[in-house]
Design a protein around this motif. Sequence first.
Motif, mmCIF file in Angstrom:
data_model
loop_
_atom_site.group_PDB
_atom_site.id
_atom_site.type_symbol
_atom_site.label_atom_id
_atom_site.label_comp_id
_atom_site.label_asym_id
_atom_site.label_seq_id
_atom_site.Cartn_x
_atom_site.Cartn_y
_atom_site.Cartn_z
ATOM 1 N N ASP A 157 -6.769 -2.834 3.137
ATOM 2 C CA ASP A 157 -5.673 -3.758 2.837
ATOM 3 C C ASP A 157 -5.912 -5.158 3.419
ATOM 4 O O ASP A 157 -5.746 -6.153 2.728
ATOM 5 N N ASP B 226 -0.195 5.120 1.010
ATOM 6 C CA ASP B 226 -0.420 6.096 2.090
ATOM 7 C C ASP B 226 -0.376 5.453 3.480
ATOM 8 O O ASP B 226 -1.070 4.468 3.743
ATOM 9 N N ASP B 227 0.409 6.012 4.349
ATOM 10 C CA ASP B 227 0.577 5.538 5.729
ATOM 11 C C ASP B 227 1.208 4.153 5.808
ATOM 12 O O ASP B 227 1.201 3.520 6.873
ATOM 13 N N THR B 228 1.739 3.684 4.680
ATOM 14 C CA THR B 228 2.530 2.451 4.696
ATOM 15 C C THR B 228 3.960 2.791 4.285
ATOM 16 O O THR B 228 4.892 2.583 5.058
ATOM 17 N N ASP C 28 -1.471 -0.598 5.877
ATOM 18 C CA ASP C 28 -1.847 -0.106 7.205
ATOM 19 C C ASP C 28 -3.344 -0.179 7.483
ATOM 20 O O ASP C 28 -3.765 -0.092 8.631
ATOM 21 N N ASP D 178 0.864 -1.178 0.000
ATOM 22 C CA ASP D 178 0.000 0.000 0.000
ATOM 23 C C ASP D 178 0.912 1.244 0.000
ATOM 24 O O ASP D 178 2.100 1.140 0.311
#
Length: 231
Positions: free
Chosen positions: A179, A16-18, A174, A14
């Motif tokens: 996910d 974003d934020d990963t 995340d 992923d």
Amino acid sequence: MSGRPAVNTVILFDLDDTLYPEADYVRSGHRAIAQTLASRTGNPTDSVYAALRYDYCKFGRAGLFDRIVAAYGLPSSLVKELVRTYRLHTPQLSLDPRVRDLLTDLRKQHKIAVVTDGDANMQKEKVQALGLAGLVDLVVYCWELDARKPDPGAFLHATEVLGGKPETAIIIGDDPTHDVEAALKMETACIRVRAHRFAEIESLTRPALYTEIASVLDSRAAIDRVGDMRG
Ligand SMILES: [Mg+2]
């Protein structure tokens, strides 16, 4: 080394934020919005930015542009333009060098894709700003395939393009819905990154092969754990 993933395990990251903190993108977008509003109102960019960030921190992203436009006495028709500005601005982002090293290292042994949800033009700007294209084998934009997460369609597509199979692929992300549920539907392994926005949320619905890490930087050991679980 038996039980460890064979060469060409497809790793599906992923974005974003990963791979980077999405909060960095949000700040960059707010800076672009502040510049637009500053030029419309004659106020200094820094003061518009501070007002925007205060409202965001206090009330969240839903309705933020409506509130800020109203606060400056501007027409509500401007909101649409601000959404466009936000999504299409050239973001100021940088990839953590340790993430760059991780991807470079993993790619020696595996095929790597980034599978990202959200407005495709916006996601392309992020990928460009982070310099990710040269660090992975494939970038897939879910909305372009009409397969918004947790629809596993984009993950499956990436796996197939890279010559892998769901039973040997791994999703690293995340989001406990986007996910983890996609991994469940795809019947593949999932490494959940418990960081940033959703860190405190448990993945109650999860695939059989599931493990968690506190940072994407711990991916290497987690990939080996998944290999051991698969036997
Ligand atoms: Mg994410």
